[in-house]
Design an enzyme around this catalytic site. Structure first.
Site, PDB file in Angstrom:
ATOM      1  N   LYS A 221       0.878  -1.179   0.000  1.00 18.59           N
ATOM      2  CA  LYS A 221       0.000   0.000   0.000  1.00 18.59           C
ATOM      3  C   LYS A 221       0.906   1.218   0.000  1.00 18.59           C
ATOM      4  O   LYS A 221       1.820   1.314   0.821  1.00 18.59           O
ATOM      5  CB  LYS A 221      -0.905   0.021   1.233  1.00 18.59           C
ATOM      6  CG  LYS A 221      -1.814   1.263   1.253  1.00 18.59           C
ATOM      7  CD  LYS A 221      -2.952   1.162   2.252  1.00 18.59           C
ATOM      8  CE  LYS A 221      -2.538   1.557   3.635  1.00 18.59           C
ATOM      9  NZ  LYS A 221      -3.695   1.682   4.552  1.00 18.59           N
TER      10      LYS A 221
ATOM     11  N   ARG B 125     -10.360  -1.969   7.502  1.00 13.41           N
ATOM     12  CA  ARG B 125      -9.392  -2.973   7.965  1.00 13.41           C
ATOM     13  C   ARG B 125      -8.873  -2.632   9.362  1.00 13.41           C
ATOM     14  O   ARG B 125      -8.543  -3.506  10.149  1.00 13.41           O
ATOM     15  CB  ARG B 125      -8.281  -3.218   6.946  1.00 13.41           C
ATOM     16  CG  ARG B 125      -7.272  -2.082   6.690  1.00 13.41           C
ATOM     17  CD  ARG B 125      -6.251  -1.978   7.787  1.00 13.41           C
ATOM     18  NE  ARG B 125      -4.954  -1.570   7.346  1.00 13.41           N
ATOM     19  CZ  ARG B 125      -4.139  -0.780   8.050  1.00 13.41           C
ATOM     20  NH1 ARG B 125      -4.529  -0.241   9.197  1.00 13.41           N
ATOM     21  NH2 ARG B 125      -2.948  -0.519   7.610  1.00 13.41           N
TER      22      ARG B 125
ATOM     23  N   GLN C 225     -11.829   7.688  12.134  1.00 12.32           N
ATOM     24  CA  GLN C 225     -11.700   6.242  12.362  1.00 12.32           C
ATOM     25  C   GLN C 225     -12.644   5.762  13.470  1.00 12.32           C
ATOM     26  O   GLN C 225     -13.075   4.607  13.452  1.00 12.32           O
ATOM     27  CB  GLN C 225     -10.264   5.901  12.786  1.00 12.32           C
ATOM     28  CG  GLN C 225      -9.207   6.201  11.751  1.00 12.32           C
ATOM     29  CD  GLN C 225      -9.141   5.152  10.652  1.00 12.32           C
ATOM     30  OE1 GLN C 225      -9.591   4.029  10.823  1.00 12.32           O
ATOM     31  NE2 GLN C 225      -8.594   5.542   9.534  1.00 12.32           N
TER      32      GLN C 225
ATOM     33  N   MET D  81      -5.650   1.801  19.254  1.00 14.99           N
ATOM     34  CA  MET D  81      -5.548   1.772  17.797  1.00 14.99           C
ATOM     35  C   MET D  81      -4.921   3.025  17.195  1.00 14.99           C
ATOM     36  O   MET D  81      -4.639   3.072  16.005  1.00 14.99           O
ATOM     37  CB  MET D  81      -6.958   1.597  17.194  1.00 14.99           C
ATOM     38  CG  MET D  81      -7.691   0.364  17.686  1.00 14.99           C
ATOM     39  SD  MET D  81      -6.795  -1.171  17.406  1.00 14.99           S
ATOM     40  CE  MET D  81      -6.668  -1.197  15.621  1.00 14.99           C
ATOM     41  N   GLY D  82      -4.695   4.060  17.989  1.00 15.54           N
ATOM     42  CA  GLY D  82      -4.242   5.336  17.415  1.00 15.54           C
ATOM     43  C   GLY D  82      -2.740   5.448  17.240  1.00 15.54           C
ATOM     44  O   GLY D  82      -2.269   6.199  16.389  1.00 15.54           O
ATOM     45  N   THR D  83      -1.973   4.707  18.043  1.00 17.54           N
ATOM     46  CA  THR D  83      -0.521   4.894  18.040  1.00 17.54           C
ATOM     47  C   THR D  83       0.133   4.036  16.965  1.00 17.54           C
ATOM     48  O   THR D  83       0.208   2.812  17.100  1.00 17.54           O
ATOM     49  CB  THR D  83       0.049   4.591  19.442  1.00 17.54           C
ATOM     50  OG1 THR D  83      -0.510   5.553  20.340  1.00 17.54           O
ATOM     51  CG2 THR D  83       1.559   4.711  19.473  1.00 17.54           C
ATOM     52  N   ASP D  84       0.570   4.711  15.902  1.00 19.12           N
ATOM     53  CA  ASP D  84       1.159   3.986  14.767  1.00 19.12           C
ATOM     54  C   ASP D  84       2.440   4.665  14.291  1.00 19.12           C
ATOM     55  O   ASP D  84       2.868   4.475  13.165  1.00 19.12           O
ATOM     56  CB  ASP D  84       0.132   3.894  13.619  1.00 19.12           C
ATOM     57  CG  ASP D  84      -0.403   5.254  13.201  1.00 19.12           C
ATOM     58  OD1 ASP D  84       0.005   6.283  13.800  1.00 19.12           O
ATOM     59  OD2 ASP D  84      -1.227   5.316  12.281  1.00 19.12           O
TER      60      ASP D  84
ATOM     61  N   LYS E 114       3.990   8.821  19.348  1.00 22.53           N
ATOM     62  CA  LYS E 114       2.564   8.884  19.722  1.00 22.53           C
ATOM     63  C   LYS E 114       2.325   8.000  20.946  1.00 22.53           C
ATOM     64  O   LYS E 114       3.003   6.982  21.127  1.00 22.53           O
ATOM     65  CB  LYS E 114       1.688   8.366  18.577  1.00 22.53           C
ATOM     66  CG  LYS E 114       1.440   9.367  17.460  1.00 22.53           C
ATOM     67  CD  LYS E 114       0.403   8.778  16.513  1.00 22.53           C
ATOM     68  CE  LYS E 114       0.143   9.650  15.322  1.00 22.53           C
ATOM     69  NZ  LYS E 114      -0.701   8.955  14.337  1.00 22.53           N
TER      70      LYS E 114
ATOM     71  N   GLY F 258      -2.825  -2.170  18.348  1.00 22.00           N
ATOM     72  CA  GLY F 258      -3.053  -2.305  16.897  1.00 22.00           C
ATOM     73  C   GLY F 258      -2.259  -1.248  16.143  1.00 22.00           C
ATOM     74  O   GLY F 258      -2.614  -0.074  16.153  1.00 22.00           O
TER      75      GLY F 258
HETATM   76  P1  NAD Z   1      -9.008  12.298  13.128  1.00 23.30           P
HETATM   77  O1  NAD Z   1      -8.145  13.483  12.869  1.00 23.30           O
HETATM   78  O2  NAD Z   1     -10.290  12.173  12.392  1.00 23.30           O
HETATM   79  O3  NAD Z   1      -9.342  12.205  14.708  1.00 23.30           O
HETATM   80  C1  NAD Z   1      -8.338  12.436  15.668  1.00 23.30           C
HETATM   81  C2  NAD Z   1      -8.846  12.093  17.049  1.00 23.30           C
HETATM   82  O4  NAD Z   1      -7.799  12.360  17.992  1.00 23.30           O
HETATM   83  C3  NAD Z   1     -10.044  12.928  17.490  1.00 23.30           C
HETATM   84  O5  NAD Z   1     -10.855  12.168  18.344  1.00 23.30           O
HETATM   85  C4  NAD Z   1      -9.373  14.083  18.265  1.00 23.30           C
HETATM   86  O6  NAD Z   1     -10.242  14.694  19.184  1.00 23.30           O
HETATM   87  C5  NAD Z   1      -8.277  13.295  18.967  1.00 23.30           C
HETATM   88  N1  NAD Z   1      -7.171  14.161  19.417  1.00 23.30           N
HETATM   89  C6  NAD Z   1      -6.511  15.091  18.686  1.00 23.30           C
HETATM   90  N2  NAD Z   1      -5.565  15.684  19.458  1.00 23.30           N
HETATM   91  C7  NAD Z   1      -5.643  15.104  20.676  1.00 23.30           C
HETATM   92  C8  NAD Z   1      -4.922  15.276  21.907  1.00 23.30           C
HETATM   93  N3  NAD Z   1      -3.943  16.163  22.020  1.00 23.30           N
HETATM   94  N4  NAD Z   1      -5.259  14.485  22.963  1.00 23.30           N
HETATM   95  C9  NAD Z   1      -6.236  13.552  22.858  1.00 23.30           C
HETATM   96  N5  NAD Z   1      -6.938  13.345  21.727  1.00 23.30           N
HETATM   97  C10 NAD Z   1      -6.647  14.128  20.661  1.00 23.30           C
HETATM   98  O7  NAD Z   1      -8.055  11.044  12.883  1.00 23.30           O
HETATM   99  P2  NAD Z   1      -8.462   9.540  12.531  1.00 23.30           P
HETATM  100  O8  NAD Z   1      -8.426   9.362  11.068  1.00 23.30           O
HETATM  101  O9  NAD Z   1      -9.679   9.170  13.298  1.00 23.30           O
HETATM  102  O10 NAD Z   1      -7.189   8.741  13.119  1.00 23.30           O
HETATM  103  C11 NAD Z   1      -6.993   8.646  14.508  1.00 23.30           C
HETATM  104  C12 NAD Z   1      -5.641   8.008  14.769  1.00 23.30           C
HETATM  105  O11 NAD Z   1      -5.613   6.669  14.292  1.00 23.30           O
HETATM  106  C13 NAD Z   1      -4.468   8.713  14.083  1.00 23.30           C
HETATM  107  O12 NAD Z   1      -3.414   8.809  15.014  1.00 23.30           O
HETATM  108  C14 NAD Z   1      -4.096   7.778  12.956  1.00 23.30           C
HETATM  109  O13 NAD Z   1      -2.739   7.867  12.592  1.00 23.30           O
HETATM  110  C15 NAD Z   1      -4.408   6.441  13.602  1.00 23.30           C
HETATM  111  N6  NAD Z   1      -4.614   5.315  12.667  1.00 23.30           N
HETATM  112  C16 NAD Z   1      -4.169   4.094  13.046  1.00 23.30           C
HETATM  113  C17 NAD Z   1      -4.349   3.015  12.208  1.00 23.30           C
HETATM  114  C18 NAD Z   1      -3.898   1.644  12.633  1.00 23.30           C
HETATM  115  O14 NAD Z   1      -3.904   0.732  11.810  1.00 23.30           O
HETATM  116  N7  NAD Z   1      -3.551   1.439  13.871  1.00 23.30           N
HETATM  117  C19 NAD Z   1      -4.984   3.174  10.965  1.00 23.30           C
HETATM  118  C20 NAD Z   1      -5.456   4.439  10.617  1.00 23.30           C
HETATM  119  C21 NAD Z   1      -5.266   5.516  11.482  1.00 23.30           C
END
Ligand code: NAD
Length: 321
Positions: free
Chosen positions: A67, A111, A139, A219-222, A226, A292
């Site tokens: 990808k 996914r 997400q 799931m957010g830390t990638d 982070k 994740g």
């Molecule tokens: P988004 O920008 O739509 O949402 C971001 C979220 O983080 C919101 O809920 C926002 O309020 C919150 N946020 C922002 N700053 C913050 C802070 N300082 N403290 C606490 N929360 C805070 O983004 P998204 O597309 O929903 O993606 C969210 C995360 O998931 C990103 O970090 C992205 O890189 C990650 N992600 C991970 C995978 C994976 O496979 N693990 C896949 C896609 C995205």
């Protein structure tokens, strides 16, 4: 080769198909039948973009590819395009010939949601009733929609750094017929399952916010730096991940490892639980944590399923290439 444009993906890809593909590929990774290549991610010095590749090979599923894509922060405001942009390329593992090109934006959301759902299926208590959400961005809605299919949840509770975004997840809960309540972080103790999906670099979920017996999917830390949860929580929990190498370098475990709170050997592949070579949850009091990080093989497995469905339904475009 086959082309499946981004515009077709939402109609083709179901949550079930995405879940099955991700569960199978996690199992193949743990069995040693599939592996991910090192991730490339570069700030290209143009449009503040981050661009990279995630690839891999699944010898059993017969999937080889990558990808390519990343994050263009000004797309939305300048061009009315979404900021995350990606495309998947599949190759014939027998010949190296390109086999398919698939729009990667919508499939990334499904996914990623499938990964936390697979972890809930295999690690959450079967009697889980309260679903907790931390995050309410793009997400988060996909994550919640998929998670609610894994157990008989009776309530969703949620917290977000930007509280004005909470209606995004309230809407998903209500559409699934489950009541929603906004809580403070301390209120997360009521949850049996928690998903965190935020882009924060400083932990918001502390170890004492999470009760005994909870399953949490982070799931957010990638990316390096982070962090969504306090490192001490990983020391209290049994830690699982999609891929150990990513978990300890770019995932949530990077911080607990750096602080010496856990070792690499404390991080287990979720695929081992699927394959029953790891026992998974062993008691109702145990905290299980799924880190994740997102692996290329997830994208390839889901893309291969999309290509099959697109050919069957007559929406794949064949190109002589
Ligand atoms: P988004 O920008 O739509 O949402 C971001 C979220 O983080 C919101 O809920 C926002 O309020 C919150 N946020 C922002 N700053 C913050 C802070 N300082 N403290 C606490 N929360 C805070 O983004 P998204 O597309 O929903 O993606 C969210 C995360 O998931 C990103 O970090 C992205 O890189 C990650 N992600 C991970 C995978 C994976 O496979 N693990 C896949 C896609 C995205």
């Amino acid at each position: 080769m086959w082309i499946v444009p981004e515009r077709e993906i939402a109609d083709l890809l179901t949550r079930d198909a995405s879940f099955d593909a991700v569960e199978k590929v996690f199992a193949a990774m743990a069995a040693g039948d599939a592996y991910n290549f090192p991730v490339i991610r570069e700030a290209i010095g143009h449009e503040d973009a981050l661009y990279g590749f995630k690839g891999g090979f699944d010898g059993v599923g017969g999937t080889l590819g990558l990808k390519a894509g990343g994050y263009w922060p000004h797309n939305l405001e300048k061009r009315n395009l979404i900021n995350h942009q990606s495309t998947v390329f599949l190759f014939d593992p027998d010949t190296g010939k390109v086999a398919a090109m698939v729009g990667g934006n919508y499939l990334t959301a499904l996914r990623t949601a499938a990964a936390s759902s697979v972890s809930i299926k295999h690690l959450a208590r079967t009697d889980a009733k309260v679903m907790g959400m931390v995050g309410a961005g793009h997400q988060a809605t996909f994550q919640l929609r998929a998670a609610l299919e894994q157990r008989e949840f009776e309530k969703v509770i949620g917290w977000n750094y930007h509280p004005e975004m909470l209606p995004n997840i309230e809407k998903v809960a209500n559409e699934a017929g489950v009541p929603f309540e906004a809580v403070e972080l301390e209120g997360l103790g009521e949850a049996d399952v928690v998903i965190s999906i935020t882009s924060t670099f400083a932990p918001t979920i502390m170890a004492d916010h999470i009760s005994a017996g909870t399953h949490i999917a982070c799931m957010g830390t990638d990316t390096k730096g982070k962090q969504e949860v306090e490192a001490a929580l990983l020391a209290r929990a049994t830690v699982f991940t999609d891929e150990v190498a990513q978990s300890i370098s770019i995932g949530e475990a990077q911080h607990a490892i750096e602080a010496g709170l856990i070792q690499e050997a404390d991080v287990h592949q979720i695929g081992a639980v699927i394959n029953a070579t790891h026992k998974g949850r062993t008691s109702d009091d145990e905290i299980t944590l799924f880190d994740g990080t997102g692996v290329g093989l997830q994208d390839l497995a889901v893309s291969a399923a999309i290509v099959r469905m697109a050919i069957e339904q007559g929406v794949a475009i064949e190109v002589d290439f």
